[in-house]
Design a protein around this motif. Structure first.
Motif, PDB file in Angstrom:
ATOM      1  N   UNK A   1      -6.604   9.605   6.422  1.00  0.00           N
ATOM      2  CA  UNK A   1      -5.985  10.832   5.902  1.00  0.00           C
ATOM      3  C   UNK A   1      -6.015  10.920   4.375  1.00  0.00           C
ATOM      4  N   UNK A   2      -5.471   9.900   3.695  1.00  0.00           N
ATOM      5  CA  UNK A   2      -5.281   9.960   2.249  1.00  0.00           C
ATOM      6  C   UNK A   2      -6.500   9.393   1.532  1.00  0.00           C
ATOM      7  N   UNK A   3      -7.030  10.162   0.589  1.00  0.00           N
ATOM      8  CA  UNK A   3      -8.287   9.812  -0.063  1.00  0.00           C
ATOM      9  C   UNK A   3      -8.116   8.822  -1.216  1.00  0.00           C
ATOM     10  N   UNK A   4      -6.889   8.623  -1.685  1.00  0.00           N
ATOM     11  CA  UNK A   4      -6.637   7.681  -2.782  1.00  0.00           C
ATOM     12  C   UNK A   4      -5.720   6.568  -2.285  1.00  0.00           C
ATOM     13  N   UNK A   5      -5.802   5.417  -2.936  1.00  0.00           N
ATOM     14  CA  UNK A   5      -5.024   4.261  -2.494  1.00  0.00           C
ATOM     15  C   UNK A   5      -3.783   4.015  -3.338  1.00  0.00           C
ATOM     16  N   UNK A   6      -3.594   4.813  -4.387  1.00  0.00           N
ATOM     17  CA  UNK A   6      -2.385   4.725  -5.204  1.00  0.00           C
ATOM     18  C   UNK A   6      -1.934   6.138  -5.540  1.00  0.00           C
ATOM     19  N   UNK A   7      -0.633   6.358  -5.502  1.00  0.00           N
ATOM     20  CA  UNK A   7      -0.126   7.702  -5.773  1.00  0.00           C
ATOM     21  C   UNK A   7       1.374   7.678  -5.976  1.00  0.00           C
ATOM     22  N   UNK A   8       1.896   8.767  -6.499  1.00  0.00           N
ATOM     23  CA  UNK A   8       3.328   9.054  -6.497  1.00  0.00           C
ATOM     24  C   UNK A   8       3.571   9.934  -5.270  1.00  0.00           C
ATOM     25  N   UNK A   9       4.607   9.610  -4.477  1.00  0.00           N
ATOM     26  CA  UNK A   9       4.856  10.352  -3.248  1.00  0.00           C
ATOM     27  C   UNK A   9       4.183   9.686  -2.065  1.00  0.00           C
ATOM     28  N   UNK A  10       3.700  10.505  -1.103  1.00  0.00           N
ATOM     29  CA  UNK A  10       3.062   9.974   0.116  1.00  0.00           C
ATOM     30  C   UNK A  10       3.962   8.941   0.795  1.00  0.00           C
ATOM     31  N   UNK A  11       5.241   9.312   0.946  1.00  0.00           N
ATOM     32  CA  UNK A  11       6.235   8.367   1.448  1.00  0.00           C
ATOM     33  C   UNK A  11       5.895   7.733   2.774  1.00  0.00           C
ATOM     34  N   UNK A  12       5.252   8.491   3.658  1.00  0.00           N
ATOM     35  CA  UNK A  12       4.944   7.964   4.988  1.00  0.00           C
ATOM     36  C   UNK A  12       3.876   6.883   4.963  1.00  0.00           C
ATOM     37  N   UNK A  13       3.197   6.722   3.803  1.00  0.00           N
ATOM     38  CA  UNK A  13       2.129   5.720   3.696  1.00  0.00           C
ATOM     39  C   UNK A  13       2.488   4.565   2.756  1.00  0.00           C
ATOM     40  N   UNK A  14       3.666   4.613   2.147  1.00  0.00           N
ATOM     41  CA  UNK A  14       4.041   3.563   1.200  1.00  0.00           C
ATOM     42  C   UNK A  14       4.121   2.194   1.876  1.00  0.00           C
ATOM     43  N   UNK A  15       4.588   2.163   3.109  1.00  0.00           N
ATOM     44  CA  UNK A  15       4.683   0.886   3.837  1.00  0.00           C
ATOM     45  C   UNK A  15       3.334   0.434   4.376  1.00  0.00           C
ATOM     46  N   UNK A  16       2.309   1.260   4.184  1.00  0.00           N
ATOM     47  CA  UNK A  16       0.973   0.943   4.694  1.00  0.00           C
ATOM     48  C   UNK A  16      -0.018   0.624   3.577  1.00  0.00           C
ATOM     49  N   UNK A  17       0.517   0.331   2.398  1.00  0.00           N
ATOM     50  CA  UNK A  17      -0.350  -0.146   1.323  1.00  0.00           C
ATOM     51  C   UNK A  17      -0.555   0.780   0.152  1.00  0.00           C
ATOM     52  N   UNK A  18      -0.220   2.058   0.268  1.00  0.00           N
ATOM     53  CA  UNK A  18      -0.338   2.946  -0.895  1.00  0.00           C
ATOM     54  C   UNK A  18       0.780   2.601  -1.873  1.00  0.00           C
ATOM     55  N   UNK A  19       0.437   2.374  -3.125  1.00  0.00           N
ATOM     56  CA  UNK A  19       1.408   1.930  -4.122  1.00  0.00           C
ATOM     57  C   UNK A  19       1.472   2.894  -5.296  1.00  0.00           C
ATOM     58  N   UNK A  20       2.600   2.850  -5.987  1.00  0.00           N
ATOM     59  CA  UNK A  20       2.770   3.676  -7.196  1.00  0.00           C
ATOM     60  C   UNK A  20       2.598   2.850  -8.459  1.00  0.00           C
ATOM     61  N   UNK A  21       2.191   1.590  -8.329  1.00  0.00           N
ATOM     62  CA  UNK A  21       2.007   0.736  -9.506  1.00  0.00           C
ATOM     63  C   UNK A  21       0.681   1.098 -10.178  1.00  0.00           C
ATOM     64  N   UNK A  22       0.715   1.556 -11.421  1.00  0.00           N
ATOM     65  CA  UNK A  22      -0.515   2.015 -12.069  1.00  0.00           C
ATOM     66  C   UNK A  22      -1.345   0.890 -12.653  1.00  0.00           C
ATOM     67  N   UNK A  23      -2.633   1.156 -12.828  1.00  0.00           N
ATOM     68  CA  UNK A  23      -3.452   0.334 -13.705  1.00  0.00           C
ATOM     69  C   UNK A  23      -3.133   0.754 -15.125  1.00  0.00           C
TER      70      UNK A  23
END
Length: 356
Positions: free
Chosen positions: A253-275
């Motif tokens: 579904x989600x094309x990026x692996x890091x983001x702000x929001x996307x709460x339903x995917x935070x427990x599945x590896x999407x992170x808000x920690x920036x480079x």
């Protein structure tokens, strides 16, 4: 440790796009002299007590204070256009005088500017929220210490601002029924004196235009790295968290692996920690450009440089030469739509010039 070892000296760049900015792990987390290129006080001793250290800190701050007049002149310009999407989900922030928004900022900091582009997906709420709150959270957390100490804290400060923004948005998102599903990328450039700090999530990105004396050409220096689920490191993190990558997307579904929001995917590896990266400006730098992926889908970095530099050349002799950057922003967004980008397009250009 040479914190600038991976940056080319002016005129030493190759005419290719290779990362040349410092990765976050090479600064801000080690006890090094970040100002080793500055002259030391004339007298030294073998034993350095607290008083001696204080004197050296004061000396360094005095040196920076003396260099205030050598700051490059920078100014931000922008343009945006809705593509084929049903709504405009991009937002941007341009604050040339960000230091005025930070209470009790140490007087050794005479210039702090903030530029950002946010590209929303799944809705407009995450990108709008981030554009309103990320720089405010950064202002609240920004170190009130002397300039020589800020470098040691800036990585943590930027990371905490991203985390707080994400947490605040997700808290608000879960209060509604059904919960908001929005997410957003983020690319920010913070200009502290003559140093750039770049933090990004997702596939919006920034480049720096620098003139190469060796080749006699302008080159595009990438200031950010895209976060794609197809990248090995990103994919491994997602899989370890229990998620998966299908068709190049997180959970398909989600094309990026890091983001702000996307709460339903935070427990599945999407992170808000920036480079977070760092780059020292030089006399050969012309402008910085930030844009969402709506631009980069249809433009190479070289094409972007060509359009901006042509616009600059056409207007450089006029009474309002800087307006050329605003013109270039509009040319880029309009041409991206004409090339069937199929996405919203937002461009921010930050001009750089020396004092006359």
């Amino acid at each position: 440790m040479d914190l600038f070892g991976d940056l080319p000296e002016p005129g030493k760049e190759k005419d290719v796009e290779t990362p040349v900015v410092s990765e976050a792990q090479t600064w801000g987390t080690v006890k090094e002299d970040f100002f080793s290129d500055l002259p030391l006080p004339s007298s030294t001793t073998e034993t350095r007590g607290i008083k001696r250290k204080s004197e050296e800190d004061d000396s360094n701050e005095a040196l920076y204070s003396d260099k205030k007049e050598n700051l490059y002149i920078i100014q931000g310009f922008f343009a945006e256009k809705k593509g084929e999407r049903e709504e405009m989900q991009d937002f941007h922030v341009v604050i040339d005088d960000f230091h005025k928004q930070i209470l009790d900022l140490h007087p050794s900091v005479s210039r702090l500017s903030y530029y950002a582009v946010y590209d929303g997906h799944g809705g407009v709420r995450a990108s709008k929220f981030a554009s309103n709150h990320l720089h405010q959270n950064l202002a609240q957390k920004f170190p009130k210490v002397p300039l020589s100490q800020i470098e040691k804290e800036i990585k943590r400060t930027l990371t905490e601002a991203f985390k707080k923004t994400d947490e605040e948005f997700l808290k608000q998102a879960t209060k509604t029924k059904p919960s908001w599903k929005d997410g957003t990328t983020a690319i920010i450039v913070l200009v502290l004196q003559n140093i750039l700090y770049i933090a990004n999530l997702g596939d919006s990105k920034a480049i720096l235009c620098r003139y190469s004396k060796k080749t006699g050409k302008h080159v595009a220096i990438p200031l950010s790295t895209d976060h794609s689920p197809q990248d090995y490191t990103e994919r491994m993190r997602i899989q370890k968290a229990g998620g998966n990558v299908r068709d190049g997307r997180v959970m398909g579904v989600i094309e990026v692996s890091r983001s702000i929001g996307d709460g339903q995917y935070k427990a599945l590896g999407i992170t808000c920690i920036p480079d977070i990266k760092r780059c020292q400006l030089t006399d050969d730098d012309v402008f910085i450009l930030l844009a969402c992926d709506g631009l980069w889908k249809v433009f190479s970095s070289e094409e972007v440089l060509s359009i901006v530099l042509d616009s600059k050349k056409e207007n450089e002799k006029g009474p309002e030469a800087e307006i050329c950057y605003e013109t270039a922003c509009y040319k880029l967004v309009n041409e991206a739509i004409r090339r069937y980008s199929g996405d919203n397009v937002t461009v921010v250009i930050v001009s750089i010039k020396k004092h006359s």
